[in-house]
Design a protein around this motif. Structure first.
Motif, PDB file in Angstrom:
ATOM      1  N   ASP A  99      40.676  34.947  50.432  1.00 46.36           N
ATOM      2  CA  ASP A  99      40.825  35.908  49.342  1.00 46.36           C
ATOM      3  C   ASP A  99      42.225  36.523  49.357  1.00 46.36           C
ATOM      4  N   HIS A 100      42.737  36.811  50.554  1.00 47.80           N
ATOM      5  CA  HIS A 100      44.076  37.385  50.673  1.00 47.80           C
ATOM      6  C   HIS A 100      45.116  36.465  50.045  1.00 47.80           C
ATOM      7  N   ALA A 101      44.996  35.168  50.304  1.00 52.28           N
ATOM      8  CA  ALA A 101      45.957  34.217  49.748  1.00 52.28           C
ATOM      9  C   ALA A 101      45.887  34.192  48.225  1.00 52.28           C
ATOM     10  N   ILE A 102      44.661  34.232  47.683  1.00 57.13           N
ATOM     11  CA  ILE A 102      44.480  34.217  46.228  1.00 57.13           C
ATOM     12  C   ILE A 102      45.051  35.488  45.607  1.00 57.13           C
ATOM     13  N   ILE A 103      44.758  36.627  46.225  1.00 58.72           N
ATOM     14  CA  ILE A 103      45.235  37.913  45.703  1.00 58.72           C
ATOM     15  C   ILE A 103      46.756  37.972  45.725  1.00 58.72           C
ATOM     16  N   ARG A 104      47.364  37.523  46.816  1.00 54.41           N
ATOM     17  CA  ARG A 104      48.830  37.535  46.911  1.00 54.41           C
ATOM     18  C   ARG A 104      49.458  36.628  45.856  1.00 54.41           C
TER      19      ARG A 104
END
Length: 203
Positions: A152-157
């Protein structure tokens, strides 16, 4: 043939119905096999030639190959897109300028976003509406939260970079009765979010 194999990643020529030679630019050669006996119509625009090339459905399309130089797709075995987790697409190799980490992402960003939108991930399972919210004036996204995992962190960034959004975070602590193993201060705000909230001041 300097490297003993064909190294061009795109524009790999194909034979069509054993009669025509075609340059399927701009798709990567990884996707060439998808043209063969496809269920849909493919259109390729050649701007300089002012022409459009069409490959009808159920057409034989075979990548050019020779006895001493077979057609080979890129091998992404053991690799996956860090955003959607796909292993069956052409992946771009990328580097994080801050950490030096090497990672992979789908070259087909539209497909990647479609897969991400189908995933029940993230705090509210609503990554698919971020573009719409950004167009309506969204300023930031919550990155650091106990319900957001590494993917999720990668998608949000990625969304934050694409739509120029700042990042926030917080422990979202509502008391012990919630049943979530989180305490005040476990998840901190991102510097970009603090600066945005403070009007550009350094935290």
């Amino acid at each position: 043939m300097k490297y003993g194999k064909v190294t061009i990643p795109t524009e790999y020529p194909c034979t069509v119905e054993e009669r025509y030679i075609m340059n399927p630019s701009p798709i990567p050669k990884f996707d060439n096999p998808k043209l063969h006996q496809s269920e849909c119509l493919y259109l390729f625009g050649a701007g300089r030639e002012k022409k459009i090339y069409a490959v009808p459905p159920h057409t034989d399309v075979v990548s050019l190959a020779f006895e001493d130089m077979p057609f080979e797709r890129e091998d992404f075995k053991g690799k996956k897109c860090r955003l959607c987790g796909s292993t069956n697409t052409y992946l771009d190799e990328m580097f994080d300028a801050e950490t030096g980490e090497k990672f992979y992402q789908c070259s087909d960003t539209a497909y990647c976003k479609e897969v991400c939108s189908r995933e029940d991930s993230g705090q509210q399972q609503n990554f698919c509406i971020i573009p719409e919210l950004a167009a309506a004036g969204l300023d930031g996204l919550e990155l650091n939260h106990h319900a957001n995992h590494e993917k999720d962190h990668a998608i949000i960034r990625q969304y934050a970079f694409e739509y120029d959004l700042f990042l926030t975070g917080g422990s979202d602590f509502h008391g012990r009765y919630e049943g979530v193993s989180v305490d005040i201060g476990d998840y901190l705000a991102e510097p970009s979010g603090i600066r945005a909230i403070l009007g550009g001041e350094e935290a």
